[in-house]
Design a protein around this motif. Structure first.
Motif: not given
Ligand SMILES: [Zn+2]
Length: 98
Positions: A66-92
């Motif tokens: 593989k020449t790429t790695k999966k980049a997973t986004l961590r999204l933190k809600c500004k109202e409840c301060n809970k975090e959700i993860m986005r499915e990883g995308l293969r990116l350089r």
């Protein structure tokens, strides 16, 4: 799953929060793996396998295909301060921009 080279992400996005059950502003960061525990069960088992004569039980990975790695986004809600993860995308390279 899309394979892209570079991608820039905004610092904040408006997206659905499953806890608030509505669209809210989220702060964006890129997930990074934490430090591994030295005496976790997997590490202790591997240490036991490597003991004595004929240590390594499977070939060590030298060149990865593989020449790429999966980049997973961590999204933190500004109202409840809970975090959700986005499915990883293969990116350089994944970047957070203004
Ligand atoms: Zn929320």
């Amino acid at each position: 799953m899309p394979v892209l080279s570079d991608m820039k992400f905004p610092k904040e996005i408006n997206t659905f929060c499953p806890h608030c059950k509505k669209h809210t502003l989220h702060t964006v960061s890129i997930y990074k793996k934490g430090r591994e525990r030295a005496s976790s069960w997997g590490a202790r088992r591997q240490a036991g396998r490597k003991r004595g004569y004929g240590g390594q039980k499977y070939p060590e990975l030298i060149r990865t295909a593989k020449t790429t790695k999966k980049a997973t986004l961590r999204l933190k809600c500004k109202e409840c301060n809970k975090e959700i993860m986005r499915e990883g995308l293969r990116l350089r390279k994944a970047e957070i921009v203004e």
